[in-house]
Design a protein around this motif. Structure first.
Motif, PDB file in Angstrom:
ATOM      1  N   LEU A   1       0.877  -1.182   0.000  1.00 29.92           N
ATOM      2  CA  LEU A   1       0.000   0.000   0.000  1.00 29.92           C
ATOM      3  C   LEU A   1       0.909   1.225   0.000  1.00 29.92           C
ATOM      4  N   CYS A   2       0.843   2.001  -1.056  1.00 23.85           N
ATOM      5  CA  CYS A   2       1.781   3.117  -1.228  1.00 23.85           C
ATOM      6  C   CYS A   2       1.234   4.358  -0.538  1.00 23.85           C
ATOM      7  N   THR A   3       2.047   4.982   0.295  1.00 25.51           N
ATOM      8  CA  THR A   3       1.537   6.083   1.119  1.00 25.51           C
ATOM      9  C   THR A   3       2.239   7.412   0.876  1.00 25.51           C
TER      10      THR A   3
ATOM     11  N   ASN B   1      -1.877   3.940  -4.328  1.00 25.53           N
ATOM     12  CA  ASN B   1      -1.838   2.713  -5.131  1.00 25.53           C
ATOM     13  C   ASN B   1      -1.692   1.484  -4.229  1.00 25.53           C
ATOM     14  N   ALA B   2      -2.334   0.410  -4.626  1.00 24.99           N
ATOM     15  CA  ALA B   2      -2.160  -0.885  -3.957  1.00 24.99           C
ATOM     16  C   ALA B   2      -1.604  -1.879  -4.974  1.00 24.99           C
TER      17      ALA B   2
ATOM     18  N   ILE C   1       3.451   0.549   2.852  1.00 22.14           N
ATOM     19  CA  ILE C   1       3.146  -0.481   3.844  1.00 22.14           C
ATOM     20  C   ILE C   1       3.287  -1.814   3.123  1.00 22.14           C
TER      21      ILE C   1
END
Lengths: 132, 132
Positions: B60-62, B82-83, B105
């Motif tokens: 999971l891009c944060t 984006n996932a 994450i």
């Protein structure tokens, strides 16, 4: 609403929630026996007491102020950067604080071994006691 | 470095990474057969080619700009929100762009069924080709 990472999803309905909460499913393409989703709670919104039978759940708090409470214990106040590990077979609820919205990522591991058991709502007295 | 959700963790070392990456393990208390962690990559940092044998992974891009590439395919550019669902037994790498840092994450489901297989580094030519 503070800055969000993921887009706001579908309304969760009010069968198992009080107030307005929205869920965006992030795992869609590959079956990894694990579901990941982003949940946004408006201020005052929370889910009913429930149990993740057989598998448990992980919450990653990304925005706002929320609470997590296990049955018979004081509630834990949650803010950005907190992680919550919820054991299997543990009666609990989570949601926003009365005055602030709240966002967490939810992770359901071992979906094939797990089952949601939905119980009674967190009534106004329980909620105000937990979040005061 | 843009705003982070989680604290910066321990340096990942350079056995399986090029450049500086840091990992913060978020699951510590309850064994749910699922590991969750936050990884921060400085610009240019990336992990070696590797395989999650038996279980796969979810990213999971944060924050920032990064890339995910499966062997033999073009790289996918990643930004906040984006996932990525990585199937089991799939050779791949992930990391930051050459000019921007990146945070994701990571979620490893079914840890008991899984194994990391670390392979060769993503050399400079592969990296520049993937991220150009």
């Amino acid at each position: 609403m503070s800055e969000q990472i993921f887009e706001k999803g579908q309304h969760c309905g009010n069968e198992n929630f009080i107030g307005n909460a929205f869920i965006n499913y992030l795992t869609k393409d590959v079956d990894l026996d694990c579901k990941v989703y982003d949940v946004y709670f408006e201020a005052g919104a929370r889910n009913n007491w429930h149990i993740h039978e057989g598998n448990g759940q992980i919450l990653l708090c990304t925005q706002g102020i929320g609470y997590y409470q296990e049955w018979g214990k004081p509630a834990r106040r949650l803010t950005k950067g907190n992680a919550v590990e919820i054991p299997p077979n543990t009666k609990h609820w989570h949601g926003a604080s009365p005055d602030n919205d709240f966002t967490h990522i939810g992770i359901s591991p071992n979906v094939s071994k797990g089952k949601y058991i939905w119980l009674e709502p967190v009534d106004e007295e329980q909620y105000l006691q937990a979040t005061k």
